[in-house]
Design a protein around this motif. Structure first.
Motif, PDB file in Angstrom:
ATOM      1  N   SER A  10       0.821  -1.213   0.000  1.00 23.22           N
ATOM      2  CA  SER A  10       0.000   0.000   0.000  1.00 23.22           C
ATOM      3  C   SER A  10       0.855   1.264   0.000  1.00 23.22           C
ATOM      4  O   SER A  10       0.321   2.358  -0.151  1.00 23.22           O
ATOM      5  CB  SER A  10      -0.938   0.007   1.204  1.00 23.22           C
ATOM      6  N   GLU A  11       2.175   1.093   0.177  1.00 22.88           N
ATOM      7  CA  GLU A  11       3.088   2.227   0.177  1.00 22.88           C
ATOM      8  C   GLU A  11       4.276   1.943  -0.741  1.00 22.88           C
ATOM      9  O   GLU A  11       4.495   0.804  -1.164  1.00 22.88           O
ATOM     10  CB  GLU A  11       3.550   2.540   1.605  1.00 22.88           C
ATOM     11  N   ASN A  12       5.014   2.979  -1.007  1.00 23.41           N
ATOM     12  CA  ASN A  12       6.186   2.871  -1.870  1.00 23.41           C
ATOM     13  C   ASN A  12       7.127   1.787  -1.351  1.00 23.41           C
ATOM     14  O   ASN A  12       7.580   1.842  -0.206  1.00 23.41           O
ATOM     15  CB  ASN A  12       6.915   4.219  -1.899  1.00 23.41           C
ATOM     16  N   ILE A  13       7.398   0.792  -2.180  1.00 22.14           N
ATOM     17  CA  ILE A  13       8.223  -0.326  -1.713  1.00 22.14           C
ATOM     18  C   ILE A  13       9.651   0.108  -1.391  1.00 22.14           C
ATOM     19  O   ILE A  13      10.348  -0.555  -0.626  1.00 22.14           O
ATOM     20  CB  ILE A  13       8.239  -1.490  -2.729  1.00 22.14           C
ATOM     21  N   PHE A  14      10.090   1.222  -1.939  1.00 24.90           N
ATOM     22  CA  PHE A  14      11.446   1.691  -1.643  1.00 24.90           C
ATOM     23  C   PHE A  14      11.505   2.450  -0.312  1.00 24.90           C
ATOM     24  O   PHE A  14      12.583   2.870   0.112  1.00 24.90           O
ATOM     25  CB  PHE A  14      11.971   2.552  -2.786  1.00 24.90           C
ATOM     26  N   SER A  15      10.353   2.612   0.326  1.00 25.48           N
ATOM     27  CA  SER A  15      10.342   3.231   1.648  1.00 25.48           C
ATOM     28  C   SER A  15      10.694   2.219   2.738  1.00 25.48           C
ATOM     29  O   SER A  15      10.866   2.592   3.903  1.00 25.48           O
ATOM     30  CB  SER A  15       8.969   3.844   1.941  1.00 25.48           C
ATOM     31  N   PHE A  16      10.778   0.942   2.353  1.00 25.38           N
ATOM     32  CA  PHE A  16      11.119  -0.104   3.308  1.00 25.38           C
ATOM     33  C   PHE A  16      12.604  -0.418   3.229  1.00 25.38           C
ATOM     34  O   PHE A  16      13.185  -0.478   2.152  1.00 25.38           O
ATOM     35  CB  PHE A  16      10.304  -1.369   3.033  1.00 25.38           C
ATOM     36  N   TYR A  17      13.195  -0.658   4.357  1.00 28.83           N
ATOM     37  CA  TYR A  17      14.618  -0.991   4.399  1.00 28.83           C
ATOM     38  C   TYR A  17      14.873  -2.298   3.643  1.00 28.83           C
ATOM     39  O   TYR A  17      15.834  -2.438   2.904  1.00 28.83           O
ATOM     40  CB  TYR A  17      15.068  -1.108   5.859  1.00 28.83           C
ATOM     41  N   VAL A  18      13.981  -3.252   3.848  1.00 27.00           N
ATOM     42  CA  VAL A  18      14.097  -4.541   3.180  1.00 27.00           C
ATOM     43  C   VAL A  18      12.717  -5.152   3.034  1.00 27.00           C
ATOM     44  O   VAL A  18      11.831  -4.911   3.869  1.00 27.00           O
ATOM     45  CB  VAL A  18      15.037  -5.499   3.964  1.00 27.00           C
ATOM     46  N   MET A  19      12.535  -5.905   1.957  1.00 26.64           N
ATOM     47  CA  MET A  19      11.332  -6.702   1.788  1.00 26.64           C
ATOM     48  C   MET A  19      11.765  -8.139   1.563  1.00 26.64           C
ATOM     49  O   MET A  19      12.857  -8.395   1.034  1.00 26.64           O
ATOM     50  CB  MET A  19      10.493  -6.197   0.618  1.00 26.64           C
ATOM     51  N   ALA A  20      10.919  -9.057   1.974  1.00 30.19           N
ATOM     52  CA  ALA A  20      11.324 -10.458   1.907  1.00 30.19           C
ATOM     53  C   ALA A  20      10.120 -11.369   1.741  1.00 30.19           C
ATOM     54  O   ALA A  20       8.980 -10.982   2.033  1.00 30.19           O
ATOM     55  CB  ALA A  20      12.080 -10.847   3.182  1.00 30.19           C
ATOM     56  N   ILE A  28      15.244  -8.625  -0.288  1.00 35.53           N
ATOM     57  CA  ILE A  28      15.831  -7.618  -1.162  1.00 35.53           C
ATOM     58  C   ILE A  28      15.802  -6.283  -0.430  1.00 35.53           C
ATOM     59  O   ILE A  28      14.759  -5.878   0.102  1.00 35.53           O
ATOM     60  CB  ILE A  28      15.099  -7.545  -2.520  1.00 35.53           C
ATOM     61  N   THR A  29      16.943  -5.612  -0.371  1.00 37.47           N
ATOM     62  CA  THR A  29      16.994  -4.321   0.293  1.00 37.47           C
ATOM     63  C   THR A  29      16.529  -3.231  -0.662  1.00 37.47           C
ATOM     64  O   THR A  29      16.401  -3.442  -1.868  1.00 37.47           O
ATOM     65  CB  THR A  29      18.419  -4.005   0.766  1.00 37.47           C
TER      66      THR A  29
END
Length: 119
Positions: free
Chosen positions: A25-35, A51-52
């Motif tokens: 629901s938010e910009n994925i680049f606002s997260f330090y890492v997604m997994a 992925i960072t």
């Protein structure tokens, strides 16, 4: 509140492929890492791949060479392409997004999607 919605799970035969999607629901680049994590019946949840925000990936040894993580910033979506699937890949796959505001870890989780590899 951040929302993560997974899709793409299902039943597939050994050797087959599936592509999972995790829409944020938010910009994925606002997260330090997604997994992507998975949990098989009777087992602990394990990380499959991460992925960072900078693009660094980390794959579990069990999926290296078979799974690929990718992302589409325009759609705020992270994908997991799974090839050469094995019965031991069966489980509930969940998307995770992490932030570190002021060094404090904050995790967000999707509801999970079932992947079953069986003949």
């Amino acid at each position: 509140q951040v929302q993560l919605v997974e899709s793409g799970g299902g039943l597939v035969q050994p050797g087959g492929s599936l592509r999972l999607s995790c829409s944020a629901s938010e910009n994925i680049f606002s997260f330090y890492v997604m997994a992507w994590y998975r949990q098989a019946p009777g087992k602990q949840r394990e990380m499959v791949v991460s992925i960072t925000s900078g693009g660094t990936t980390n794959y579990a040894d069990s999926v290296k060479g078979r799974f690929t993580i990718s992302r589409d910033s325009a759609k705020n979506t992270v994908y997991l392409q799974m090839n050469s699937l094995k019965p031991e890949d069966t489980g509930v796959y969940s998307c995770n997004a992490r932030r570190l505001p002021n060094g404090i870890r904050v995790d967000y989780w999707g509801q999970g999607t079932q992947v079953t590899v069986s003949s």
